[in-house]
Design a protein around this motif. Structure first.
Motif, PDB file in Angstrom:
ATOM      1  N   PRO A 246      15.058 -20.910  13.042  1.00 50.59           N
ATOM      2  CA  PRO A 246      14.251 -19.729  12.701  1.00 50.59           C
ATOM      3  C   PRO A 246      13.680 -19.898  11.291  1.00 50.59           C
ATOM      4  CG  PRO A 246      16.586 -19.242  12.478  1.00 50.59           C
ATOM      5  CD  PRO A 246      16.503 -20.616  13.059  1.00 50.59           C
ATOM      6  N   LEU A 247      12.589 -19.191  11.026  1.00 48.37           N
ATOM      7  CA  LEU A 247      12.028 -19.128   9.669  1.00 48.37           C
ATOM      8  C   LEU A 247      11.678 -20.504   9.123  1.00 48.37           C
ATOM      9  CD1 LEU A 247      14.558 -16.509   8.239  1.00 48.37           C
ATOM     10  CD2 LEU A 247      12.265 -16.057   9.145  1.00 48.37           C
ATOM     11  N   GLU A 248      11.002 -21.318   9.909  1.00 45.71           N
ATOM     12  CA  GLU A 248      10.651 -22.667   9.485  1.00 45.71           C
ATOM     13  C   GLU A 248       9.449 -22.705   8.543  1.00 45.71           C
ATOM     14  OE1 GLU A 248      10.187 -25.377  12.723  1.00 45.71           O
ATOM     15  OE2 GLU A 248      12.113 -24.862  13.630  1.00 45.71           O
ATOM     16  N   GLY A 249       8.732 -21.586   8.413  1.00 46.62           N
ATOM     17  CA  GLY A 249       7.606 -21.553   7.495  1.00 46.62           C
ATOM     18  C   GLY A 249       6.376 -22.300   7.980  1.00 46.62           C
ATOM     19  N   LEU A 250       6.188 -22.389   9.285  1.00 44.26           N
ATOM     20  CA  LEU A 250       5.044 -23.136   9.809  1.00 44.26           C
ATOM     21  C   LEU A 250       3.718 -22.466   9.500  1.00 44.26           C
ATOM     22  CD1 LEU A 250       6.455 -24.254  13.281  1.00 44.26           C
ATOM     23  CD2 LEU A 250       6.455 -25.500  11.116  1.00 44.26           C
ATOM     24  N   ASP A 251       3.746 -21.153   9.258  1.00 46.14           N
ATOM     25  CA  ASP A 251       2.531 -20.429   8.910  1.00 46.14           C
ATOM     26  C   ASP A 251       2.372 -20.240   7.403  1.00 46.14           C
ATOM     27  OD1 ASP A 251       1.793 -20.125  11.587  1.00 46.14           O
ATOM     28  OD2 ASP A 251       3.014 -18.319  11.809  1.00 46.14           O
ATOM     29  N   ASN A 252       3.213 -20.898   6.630  1.00 50.72           N
ATOM     30  CA  ASN A 252       3.148 -20.788   5.179  1.00 50.72           C
ATOM     31  C   ASN A 252       1.910 -21.521   4.671  1.00 50.72           C
ATOM     32  OD1 ASN A 252       3.843 -22.080   2.375  1.00 50.72           O
ATOM     33  ND2 ASN A 252       5.170 -20.297   2.577  1.00 50.72           N
ATOM     34  N   MET A 253       1.071 -20.826   3.903  1.00 51.89           N
ATOM     35  CA  MET A 253      -0.206 -21.390   3.485  1.00 51.89           C
ATOM     36  C   MET A 253      -0.051 -22.490   2.443  1.00 51.89           C
ATOM     37  SD  MET A 253      -2.492 -20.263   5.329  1.00 51.89           S
ATOM     38  CE  MET A 253      -2.693 -18.979   6.569  1.00 51.89           C
ATOM     39  N   GLN A 254       0.909 -22.365   1.537  1.00 55.50           N
ATOM     40  CA  GLN A 254       1.119 -23.416   0.553  1.00 55.50           C
ATOM     41  C   GLN A 254       1.671 -24.677   1.224  1.00 55.50           C
ATOM     42  OE1 GLN A 254       2.511 -20.026  -0.196  1.00 55.50           O
ATOM     43  NE2 GLN A 254       0.339 -19.790  -0.685  1.00 55.50           N
ATOM     44  N   GLY A 255       2.514 -24.490   2.231  1.00 54.67           N
ATOM     45  CA  GLY A 255       3.014 -25.624   2.986  1.00 54.67           C
ATOM     46  C   GLY A 255       1.908 -26.317   3.756  1.00 54.67           C
ATOM     47  N   ARG A 256       0.994 -25.539   4.320  1.00 55.72           N
ATOM     48  CA  ARG A 256      -0.135 -26.141   5.045  1.00 55.72           C
ATOM     49  C   ARG A 256      -1.026 -26.951   4.112  1.00 55.72           C
ATOM     50  NH1 ARG A 256      -2.596 -22.252   9.770  1.00 55.72           N
ATOM     51  NH2 ARG A 256      -0.674 -22.036  10.986  1.00 55.72           N
ATOM     52  N   SER A 257      -1.257 -26.416   2.911  1.00 54.37           N
ATOM     53  CA  SER A 257      -2.073 -27.132   1.936  1.00 54.37           C
ATOM     54  C   SER A 257      -1.396 -28.441   1.540  1.00 54.37           C
ATOM     55  CB  SER A 257      -2.298 -26.254   0.699  1.00 54.37           C
ATOM     56  OG  SER A 257      -3.021 -26.938  -0.292  1.00 54.37           O
ATOM     57  N   ALA A 259       0.722 -30.180   3.324  1.00 50.12           N
ATOM     58  CA  ALA A 259       0.654 -31.099   4.458  1.00 50.12           C
ATOM     59  C   ALA A 259      -0.726 -31.738   4.576  1.00 50.12           C
ATOM     60  CB  ALA A 259       1.007 -30.359   5.745  1.00 50.12           C
ATOM     61  N   ALA A 260      -1.775 -30.955   4.320  1.00 52.43           N
ATOM     62  CA  ALA A 260      -3.136 -31.478   4.412  1.00 52.43           C
ATOM     63  C   ALA A 260      -3.408 -32.563   3.374  1.00 52.43           C
ATOM     64  CB  ALA A 260      -4.142 -30.342   4.248  1.00 52.43           C
ATOM     65  N   HIS A 261      -2.669 -32.515   2.251  1.00 48.33           N
ATOM     66  CA  HIS A 261      -2.849 -33.504   1.180  1.00 48.33           C
ATOM     67  C   HIS A 261      -1.728 -34.535   1.155  1.00 48.33           C
ATOM     68  CE1 HIS A 261      -5.527 -30.274  -0.249  1.00 48.33           C
ATOM     69  NE2 HIS A 261      -6.139 -31.208  -0.942  1.00 48.33           N
ATOM     70  N   ASP A 262      -0.865 -34.536   2.174  1.00 49.60           N
ATOM     71  CA  ASP A 262       0.253 -35.483   2.257  1.00 49.60           C
ATOM     72  C   ASP A 262       1.166 -35.404   1.036  1.00 49.60           C
ATOM     73  OD1 ASP A 262      -0.687 -36.494   4.730  1.00 49.60           O
ATOM     74  OD2 ASP A 262      -2.096 -37.802   3.670  1.00 49.60           O
ATOM     75  N   VAL A 263       1.439 -34.178   0.577  1.00 53.49           N
ATOM     76  CA  VAL A 263       2.287 -33.942  -0.579  1.00 53.49           C
ATOM     77  C   VAL A 263       3.615 -33.345  -0.102  1.00 53.49           C
ATOM     78  CG1 VAL A 263       2.556 -32.573  -2.698  1.00 53.49           C
ATOM     79  CG2 VAL A 263       0.359 -33.660  -2.178  1.00 53.49           C
ATOM     80  N   PRO A 264       4.745 -33.840  -0.586  1.00 55.89           N
ATOM     81  CA  PRO A 264       6.045 -33.309  -0.156  1.00 55.89           C
ATOM     82  C   PRO A 264       6.187 -31.816  -0.462  1.00 55.89           C
ATOM     83  CG  PRO A 264       6.329 -35.396  -1.290  1.00 55.89           C
ATOM     84  CD  PRO A 264       4.904 -35.005  -1.493  1.00 55.89           C
ATOM     85  N   PHE A 265       6.754 -31.092   0.493  1.00 57.51           N
ATOM     86  CA  PHE A 265       6.925 -29.646   0.369  1.00 57.51           C
ATOM     87  C   PHE A 265       8.167 -29.242   1.138  1.00 57.51           C
ATOM     88  CE2 PHE A 265       6.286 -25.370   2.156  1.00 57.51           C
ATOM     89  CZ  PHE A 265       5.954 -24.634   1.022  1.00 57.51           C
ATOM     90  N   LEU A 266       9.015 -28.439   0.497  1.00 59.63           N
ATOM     91  CA  LEU A 266      10.209 -27.903   1.151  1.00 59.63           C
ATOM     92  C   LEU A 266      10.149 -26.384   1.167  1.00 59.63           C
ATOM     93  CD1 LEU A 266      13.036 -30.163  -0.351  1.00 59.63           C
ATOM     94  CD2 LEU A 266      12.228 -30.155   2.018  1.00 59.63           C
ATOM     95  N   HIS A 267      10.333 -25.805   2.342  1.00 59.65           N
ATOM     96  CA  HIS A 267      10.384 -24.359   2.534  1.00 59.65           C
ATOM     97  C   HIS A 267      11.839 -24.011   2.806  1.00 59.65           C
ATOM     98  CE1 HIS A 267      10.127 -20.593   4.852  1.00 59.65           C
ATOM     99  NE2 HIS A 267       8.956 -20.397   4.273  1.00 59.65           N
ATOM    100  N   LEU A 268      12.439 -23.189   1.929  1.00 59.96           N
ATOM    101  CA  LEU A 268      13.872 -22.926   1.990  1.00 59.96           C
ATOM    102  C   LEU A 268      14.164 -21.442   2.112  1.00 59.96           C
ATOM    103  CD1 LEU A 268      14.912 -25.326  -0.904  1.00 59.96           C
ATOM    104  CD2 LEU A 268      14.877 -25.839   1.544  1.00 59.96           C
ATOM    105  N   GLU A 269      15.041 -21.111   3.032  1.00 60.48           N
ATOM    106  CA  GLU A 269      15.513 -19.740   3.225  1.00 60.48           C
ATOM    107  C   GLU A 269      17.004 -19.692   2.919  1.00 60.48           C
ATOM    108  OE1 GLU A 269      13.840 -17.005   4.290  1.00 60.48           O
ATOM    109  OE2 GLU A 269      11.946 -17.794   5.095  1.00 60.48           O
ATOM    110  N   PHE A 270      17.390 -18.755   2.054  1.00 60.49           N
ATOM    111  CA  PHE A 270      18.789 -18.615   1.665  1.00 60.49           C
ATOM    112  C   PHE A 270      19.313 -17.239   2.060  1.00 60.49           C
ATOM    113  CE2 PHE A 270      16.988 -21.678  -1.315  1.00 60.49           C
ATOM    114  CZ  PHE A 270      17.928 -22.692  -1.295  1.00 60.49           C
ATOM    115  N   GLU A 271      20.539 -17.213   2.587  1.00 58.65           N
ATOM    116  CA  GLU A 271      21.149 -15.930   2.900  1.00 58.65           C
ATOM    117  C   GLU A 271      21.524 -15.209   1.607  1.00 58.65           C
ATOM    118  OE1 GLU A 271      24.680 -16.257   5.234  1.00 58.65           O
ATOM    119  OE2 GLU A 271      25.912 -16.747   3.505  1.00 58.65           O
ATOM    120  N   PRO A 272      21.787 -13.902   1.679  1.00 58.05           N
ATOM    121  CA  PRO A 272      21.959 -13.109   0.452  1.00 58.05           C
ATOM    122  C   PRO A 272      23.013 -13.603  -0.524  1.00 58.05           C
ATOM    123  CG  PRO A 272      21.624 -11.649   2.314  1.00 58.05           C
ATOM    124  CD  PRO A 272      21.754 -13.037   2.885  1.00 58.05           C
ATOM    125  N   ARG A 273      24.191 -13.987  -0.051  1.00 57.00           N
ATOM    126  CA  ARG A 273      25.265 -14.302  -1.001  1.00 57.00           C
ATOM    127  C   ARG A 273      24.923 -15.510  -1.861  1.00 57.00           C
ATOM    128  NH1 ARG A 273      29.006 -18.387   0.390  1.00 57.00           N
ATOM    129  NH2 ARG A 273      28.654 -19.287   2.460  1.00 57.00           N
TER     130      ARG A 273
END
Length: 298
Positions: A246-257, A259-273
């Motif tokens: 879940p929450l892979e960030g496939l619609d994340n605009m900065q991640g798409r940009s 990917a389009a420029h072949d630049v490493p990008f990590l999208h991270l989701e952290f639980e509250p604690r």
């Protein structure tokens, strides 16, 4: 207590700007400074959509700063009512350029956010916080990483994600924002990025973190390194490059940009604690630093 000072920068390169002196106005560290800035964010905080010219001006100013052309950067950013200061975090022993909106302290802030650039050496990576306060304490993770890992740029959204009309302030999912314009400028220069998000306890059952490379695959090696570092600290990570998460960030605009420029990008989701407890924050930041250290090399 550690002293953090802000001095209005004069002309010349970033090396010309002293972080100490009569201009000091705050005490604490970068995390406390950003916390004070974001403390007033709310769904009724207001947000003004920037024009295309505004976005281009901010991106150009950031680019000039990264090129060590500070005087020109200050003039360009001043055209859109942004200021540049030097922030010295004495406890961390680091100086940062702070790019801030003059309207932040006014009655009607525009909500365009802030950028912090490490002045102690070459800039190699970025950490992005698109949903401060809304994703509680992600801003704290971002600032602590900046304080403890050299060579970073912090891109911080300037409003609660629900502050604007419709989703206009949800900067992770829009291209027409100052936040995206800055991230795009960093991507254009080939800077890899980490984007921090917060999820609810039940968003990814059985997992403490969801780690994804978004639509690209350039950061798979870094993602594995991060997931392994988190695992060693007893956090369970859903690795989106291996399985569906879940929450892979496939619609994340900065991640798409990125990917389009072949630049490493990590999208991270952290639980509250992991975002709220001091010990967990230290552990998460230490794990993130295992990735940023690899990006510090030329």
């Amino acid at each position: 207590m550690a002293v953090l000072t802000l001095a209005q920068c004069g002309g010349g390169s970033s090396d010309d700007a002293a972080g100490d002196g009569a201009g000091a106005r705050d005490r604490g560290n970068l995390t406390e400074l950003v916390g004070a800035y974001t403390a007033g964010f709310g769904t009724d905080g207001g947000y003004r959509r920037p024009s295309r010219a505004d976005r281009r001006a901010v991106a150009a100013g950031i680019g000039l700063l990264l090129d060590d052309r500070r005087s020109q950067a200050e003039r360009r950013l001043s055209d859109v009512d942004l200021t540049v200061r030097t922030v010295t975090d004495r406890a961390a022993g680091r100086r940062f350029a702070e790019i801030a909106d003059r309207s932040d302290d006014g009655t009607a802030p525009r909500g365009w956010g802030r950028v912090y650039i490490d002045l102690e050496g070459p800039v190699r990576w970025s950490v992005q916080v698109p949903h401060p306060v809304a994703d509680r304490d992600t801003e704290r993770l971002g600032t602590e990483l900046m304080r403890r890992s050299p060579g970073g740029v912090l891109v911080l959204a300037g409003a609660h994600r629900d502050a604007g009309r419709g989703d206009s302030a949800d900067v992770a999912h829009r291209r027409d924002t100052v936040f995206h314009a800055v991230c795009d400028e960093l991507v254009r220069r080939g800077l890899p990025g980490i984007q921090l998000h917060g999820m609810t306890d039940d968003a990814a059952p059985g997992h403490d973190v969801v780690a994804s490379t978004g639509r690209g695959r350039e950061a798979v090696t870094e993602g594995r390194r991060l997931a392994d570092a988190l695992r060693k600290r007893d956090y369970d990570v859903c690795r989106a490059w291996v399985r569906s998460c879940p929450l892979e960030g496939l619609d994340n605009m900065q991640g798409r940009s990125a990917a389009a420029h072949d630049v490493p990008f990590l999208h991270l989701e952290f639980e509250p604690r992991l975002r709220e407890r001091r010990g967990d924050i230290r552990s998460v930041v230490a794990a993130l630093a295992t990735v940023t250290r690899t990006w510090q090399r030329p």
